[in-house]
Design an enzyme around this catalytic site. Structure first.
Site, PDB file in Angstrom:
ATOM      1  N   LYS A 247       0.841  -1.198   0.000  1.00 11.98           N
ATOM      2  CA  LYS A 247       0.000   0.000   0.000  1.00 11.98           C
ATOM      3  C   LYS A 247       0.874   1.245   0.000  1.00 11.98           C
ATOM      4  O   LYS A 247       0.604   2.203  -0.731  1.00 11.98           O
ATOM      5  CB  LYS A 247      -0.939   0.002   1.212  1.00 11.98           C
ATOM      6  CG  LYS A 247      -2.097  -0.965   1.061  1.00 11.98           C
ATOM      7  CD  LYS A 247      -2.850  -1.181   2.377  1.00 11.98           C
ATOM      8  CE  LYS A 247      -3.840  -2.342   2.194  1.00 11.98           C
ATOM      9  NZ  LYS A 247      -4.383  -2.843   3.459  1.00 11.98           N
TER      10      LYS A 247
ATOM     11  N   GLN B 197      -5.138  -2.002   9.383  1.00  5.85           N
ATOM     12  CA  GLN B 197      -5.038  -3.328   8.762  1.00  5.85           C
ATOM     13  C   GLN B 197      -5.696  -4.380   9.660  1.00  5.85           C
ATOM     14  O   GLN B 197      -5.429  -4.433  10.861  1.00  5.85           O
ATOM     15  CB  GLN B 197      -3.559  -3.659   8.506  1.00  5.85           C
ATOM     16  CG  GLN B 197      -3.330  -4.959   7.766  1.00  5.85           C
ATOM     17  CD  GLN B 197      -3.877  -4.944   6.337  1.00  5.85           C
ATOM     18  OE1 GLN B 197      -3.881  -3.913   5.668  1.00  5.85           O
ATOM     19  NE2 GLN B 197      -4.357  -6.084   5.871  1.00  5.85           N
TER      20      GLN B 197
ATOM     21  N   ASP C  89     -11.539   2.508   3.886  1.00 13.31           N
ATOM     22  CA  ASP C  89     -11.924   1.097   3.762  1.00 13.31           C
ATOM     23  C   ASP C  89     -13.433   0.967   3.554  1.00 13.31           C
ATOM     24  O   ASP C  89     -13.901  -0.101   3.144  1.00 13.31           O
ATOM     25  CB  ASP C  89     -11.564   0.335   5.048  1.00 13.31           C
ATOM     26  CG  ASP C  89     -10.306  -0.503   4.913  1.00 13.31           C
ATOM     27  OD1 ASP C  89     -10.025  -0.957   3.792  1.00 13.31           O
ATOM     28  OD2 ASP C  89      -9.633  -0.716   5.936  1.00 13.31           O
TER      29      ASP C  89
HETATM   30  N1  GUN Z   1      -7.450  -7.230   5.621  1.00 14.55           N
HETATM   31  C1  GUN Z   1      -7.796  -7.921   4.511  1.00 14.55           C
HETATM   32  N2  GUN Z   1      -8.415  -7.109   3.632  1.00 14.55           N
HETATM   33  C2  GUN Z   1      -8.463  -5.891   4.189  1.00 14.55           C
HETATM   34  C3  GUN Z   1      -8.961  -4.638   3.752  1.00 14.55           C
HETATM   35  O1  GUN Z   1      -9.528  -4.465   2.664  1.00 14.55           O
HETATM   36  N3  GUN Z   1      -8.794  -3.606   4.617  1.00 14.55           N
HETATM   37  C4  GUN Z   1      -8.218  -3.763   5.837  1.00 14.55           C
HETATM   38  N4  GUN Z   1      -8.120  -2.699   6.627  1.00 14.55           N
HETATM   39  N5  GUN Z   1      -7.743  -4.904   6.277  1.00 14.55           N
HETATM   40  C5  GUN Z   1      -7.861  -5.965   5.447  1.00 14.55           C
END
Ligand code: GUN
Length: 278
Positions: free
Chosen positions: A47, A91, A114
């Site tokens: 990211k 995350q 998100d």
């Molecule tokens: N863990 C797996 N997929 C995601 C996501 O799209 N966002 C976040 N914050 N954590 C994740």
């Protein structure tokens, strides 16, 4: 045919980068990683790289696995009030002692890139979406790119998570498809799938969906990423058999995965623009 998620994502990131150079300031994304789960660390690093390439301001915040709930909430509050930061992502999954729901609700909805905050999920359900969960939104971008008309189509979503299955079903409903939501325990899943023009699978079970469960010429979107004992990454769909039946299918890796990060950048740009208007 194979849906090349990598290429669609690359194009989307390029489009975003072209828009970012015209802005007064860089859109900013803060990503919080609690603990050191290796898979999560890889996602967070990717990211950060994607942010820099697209010209974003990016902040990676690493916290120890034993951080208290209060300390994590106060970090989020600091980012809620930081004007350089347009998007905040924590995350997931979080360590057991932390309440993920409380953490998500602490993120200001205008910075919730998100799309997991109840306000943003609620807006998606009302077909009045603002920030939309990245993976389902990325799937919608893929379907649009291959030129599918979803109106009236039979869609089956297998999986009911807050991150993928539920918002995916809402996205398809908002596009005026007919949507059936199944889970890994659905009775006679093959007969449900046989009806589906579009199948989206996100259950986290390697190769669960077999090619002979799928209707001829269906579109198959595989959100699963499972690591086999030999280290190979596979989806929730048995790609070899499904590829022979489907008109379009996403590979794993290189399908949905790259779309999620590109869509995160898209959401951060949306959050930037909405905040600027205020
Ligand atoms: N863990 C797996 N997929 C995601 C996501 O799209 N966002 C976040 N914050 N954590 C994740």
């Amino acid at each position: 045919m194979i849906i090349d998620g990598k290429q669609i994502a690359r194009k989307l990131r390029q489009t975003i980068a072209n828009q970012v150079v015209l802005l007064e300031r860089k859109p900013g994304l803060a990503v919080i990683l609690v603990g050191s789960d290796p898979a999560s660390a890889v996602y967070v690093r990717n990211k950060g790289i994607a942010c820099k390439e697209a010209g974003f301001y990016s902040e990676e915040i690493n916290k120890p696995a034993d951080i208290s709930q209060a300390a994590l909430l106060s970090e989020i509050e600091r980012l809620n009030n930081d004007d350089k930061v347009d998007g905040i992502l924590v995350q997931l999954p979080l360590p057991q002692h932390l309440d993920a729901n409380l953490v998500i609700e602490a993120i200001h909805p205008a910075k919730d890139v998100d799309g997991f905050h109840s306000e943003n999920i609620g807006k998606l359900m009302q077909n009045n979406a603002f920030l939309r969960p990245c993976t389902p939104k990325g799937v919608m971008t893929m379907l649009k790119t291959i030129g599918v008309d979803l109106v009236g189509k039979n869609c089956v979503v297998v999986g009911t998570s807050n991150i993928v299955g539920r918002p995916m079903a809402m996205e398809l409903l908002n596009a005026r498809a007919t949507v059936t939501i199944c889970n890994s325990k659905t009775q006679d899943l093959p007969s449900k799938l046989k009806q589906a023009d579009i199948v989206v699978v996100a259950v986290g079970i390697a190769k669960m969906i077999q090619g002979d469960w799928i209707k001829a010429d269906a579109i198959v979107i595989d959100v699963g990423i499972n690591k086999l004992d030999n280290g190979r990454l596979v989806g929730d769909v048995d790609f070899e058999s499904a590829q022979k039946v489907a008109s379009w299918i996403t590979p794993v890796p290189g399908g949905v995965g790259p779309m999620t990060i590109a869509t995160l950048l898209e959401n951060t740009l949306t959050a930037y623009e909405a905040r600027k208007e205020k």
